[in-house]
Design a protein around this motif. Structure first.
Motif, short mmCIF file in Angstrom:
data_model
loop_
_atom_site.label_atom_id
_atom_site.label_comp_id
_atom_site.label_asym_id
_atom_site.label_seq_id
_atom_site.Cartn_x
_atom_site.Cartn_y
_atom_site.Cartn_z
N SER A 1 0.84 -1.21 0.00
CA SER A 1 0.00 0.00 0.00
C SER A 1 0.87 1.25 0.00
O SER A 1 0.51 2.27 -0.59
CB SER A 1 -0.94 0.00 1.20
N GLY A 2 2.03 1.17 0.65
CA GLY A 2 2.93 2.32 0.67
C GLY A 2 3.32 2.71 -0.75
O GLY A 2 3.35 3.90 -1.11
N LYS B 1 2.88 10.06 8.95
CA LYS B 1 1.55 9.85 9.55
C LYS B 1 0.75 8.86 8.71
O LYS B 1 1.14 8.53 7.59
CB LYS B 1 0.80 11.19 9.60
N ILE C 1 -2.57 7.80 6.52
CA ILE C 1 -3.67 8.35 5.72
C ILE C 1 -4.97 7.89 6.39
O ILE C 1 -5.05 6.74 6.85
CB ILE C 1 -3.54 7.85 4.27
N VAL D 1 -8.26 5.37 2.87
CA VAL D 1 -7.42 4.21 2.53
C VAL D 1 -8.24 3.05 1.96
O VAL D 1 -7.93 2.53 0.89
CB VAL D 1 -6.67 3.71 3.79
N ARG E 1 13.65 7.52 0.19
CA ARG E 1 12.26 7.90 0.45
C ARG E 1 12.21 9.17 1.29
O ARG E 1 13.01 9.35 2.20
CB ARG E 1 11.55 6.76 1.21
N ARG F 1 6.50 6.81 12.41
CA ARG F 1 5.97 5.57 11.82
C ARG F 1 6.08 4.43 12.83
O ARG F 1 5.18 3.60 12.94
CB ARG F 1 6.72 5.25 10.52
N GLN G 1 -9.40 -0.33 9.87
CA GLN G 1 -9.15 -0.85 8.51
C GLN G 1 -9.39 -2.35 8.47
O GLN G 1 -9.99 -2.87 7.52
CB GLN G 1 -7.72 -0.54 8.06
N PHE H 1 0.34 4.34 -2.46
CA PHE H 1 0.13 5.72 -2.02
C PHE H 1 1.27 6.64 -2.45
O PHE H 1 1.04 7.82 -2.72
CB PHE H 1 -0.10 5.78 -0.50
N ARG H 2 2.48 6.10 -2.56
CA ARG H 2 3.58 6.95 -3.05
C ARG H 2 3.31 7.34 -4.51
O ARG H 2 3.59 8.46 -4.91
CB ARG H 2 4.93 6.24 -2.92
N ARG I 1 -3.71 -1.23 8.70
CA ARG I 1 -2.76 -0.51 9.54
C ARG I 1 -3.41 -0.10 10.86
O ARG I 1 -2.74 0.34 11.78
CB ARG I 1 -2.43 0.78 8.85
N ILE J 1 2.35 11.24 4.04
CA ILE J 1 3.43 10.24 3.99
C ILE J 1 4.74 10.86 4.50
O ILE J 1 5.43 10.25 5.33
CB ILE J 1 3.63 9.71 2.54
N GLY K 1 1.15 -3.68 4.27
CA GLY K 1 0.82 -2.28 4.59
C GLY K 1 -0.63 -2.03 4.94
O GLY K 1 -0.97 -0.94 5.39
N VAL K 2 -1.48 -3.01 4.71
CA VAL K 2 -2.90 -2.91 5.05
C VAL K 2 -3.32 -4.22 5.69
O VAL K 2 -2.94 -5.27 5.18
CB VAL K 2 -3.77 -2.70 3.78
P1 AMP Z 1 4.89 1.93 3.98
O1 AMP Z 1 5.65 1.88 2.69
O2 AMP Z 1 4.01 0.74 4.20
O3 AMP Z 1 5.78 2.23 5.16
O4 AMP Z 1 3.89 3.16 3.85
C1 AMP Z 1 4.37 4.47 3.64
C2 AMP Z 1 3.33 5.47 4.07
O5 AMP Z 1 2.13 5.31 3.28
C3 AMP Z 1 2.84 5.32 5.51
O6 AMP Z 1 3.71 5.92 6.44
C4 AMP Z 1 1.49 6.03 5.42
O7 AMP Z 1 1.64 7.44 5.37
C5 AMP Z 1 0.98 5.57 4.07
N1 AMP Z 1 0.21 4.31 4.19
C6 AMP Z 1 0.50 3.11 3.61
N2 AMP Z 1 -0.42 2.20 3.90
C7 AMP Z 1 -1.31 2.82 4.72
C8 AMP Z 1 -2.49 2.39 5.38
N3 AMP Z 1 -2.94 1.13 5.27
N4 AMP Z 1 -3.15 3.30 6.15
C9 AMP Z 1 -2.72 4.56 6.28
N5 AMP Z 1 -1.62 5.02 5.68
C10 AMP Z 1 -0.91 4.17 4.90
#
Ligand code: AMP
Length: 180
Positions: free
Chosen positions: A31-32, A57, A59, A64, A124, A135, A92, A35-36, A88, A53, A85-86
């Motif tokens: 998911s990261g 924090k 989302i 999400v 990143r 985080r 959710q 969202f990126r 979180r 991000i 990533g989900v």
């Molecule tokens: P990650 O790569 O999984 O560390 O995700 C990077 C960033 O994406 C997180 O720090 C959040 O800002 C956002 N993000 C990813 N997945 C989620 C999620 N399931 N819920 C909320 N924010 C998320």
């Protein structure tokens, strides 16, 4: 088969997710990463995601889950998914419509997680010290409570995230139900 991988930042979720994806021929999705990509969009929503991000924090849940569910409804995921990533947050997890078969959780101390994050070179914007500490704190406050939720459903498999890459892969495969 629908698989979730959980663990603190730096615990090896993406490394193991990709290895398992190759072995099972089921796509890995982070998911990261999703969202990126969305954060690159030149729109108020893209801007909001980017700022969230970069501060380390989360989302908001109501943003999400529709995005994730829509993503997972693509034909690419007909055979299932390996999701990193989900969920979180507990909300959710409760909102998630997909049937989850197994949840792997990699344990790792904060100290080791920080060490690994400090030494990885992903380029990143959320790998500043402030964002990383946010985080990690959010993982303990918001994500850890989900473990109990999946444990009660009998889906949780806990693996020592300090073990070698090969050992972790083997333990994951050993826990995947056969012939699915
Ligand atoms: P990650 O790569 O999984 O560390 O995700 C990077 C960033 O994406 C997180 O720090 C959040 O800002 C956002 N993000 C990813 N997945 C989620 C999620 N399931 N819920 C909320 N924010 C998320």
């Amino acid at each position: 088969m629908n698989i979730i991988i959980m663990g603190i930042q730096g615990s090896g979720k993406s490394t193991q997710g990709k290895i398992l994806s190759d072995k099972l021929h089921i796509p890995y999705i982070s998911s990261g990463q999703v969202f990126r990509e969305l954060s690159q969009e030149n729109s108020p929503s893209g801007q909001f995601i980017k700022e969230t991000i970069n501060q380390g924090k989360l989302i908001p849940d109501d943003k999400v889950m529709p995005i994730v569910e829509e993503y997972l409804n693509k034909p690419d995921f007909n055979a299932g998914f390996i999701l990193d990533g989900v969920p979180r947050t507990l909300e959710q997890a409760q909102r998630f419509q997909k049937k989850i078969d197994i949840v792997f959780y990699f344990t790792l101390s904060d100290k080791e997680a920080l060490w690994r994050l400090a030494h990885r070179n992903d380029n990143r914007d959320d790998e500043t010290l402030g964002a990383v500490l946010n985080r990690i704190a959010l993982f303990h406050a918001k994500t850890e409570p989900i473990l109990e939720y999946y444990k009660q459903q009998g889906k949780l498999v806990i693996i020592d995230g300090d073990a070698s890459i090969e050992s972790i892969s083997r333990q994951m495969l050993d826990n995947i139900p056969q012939n699915e």
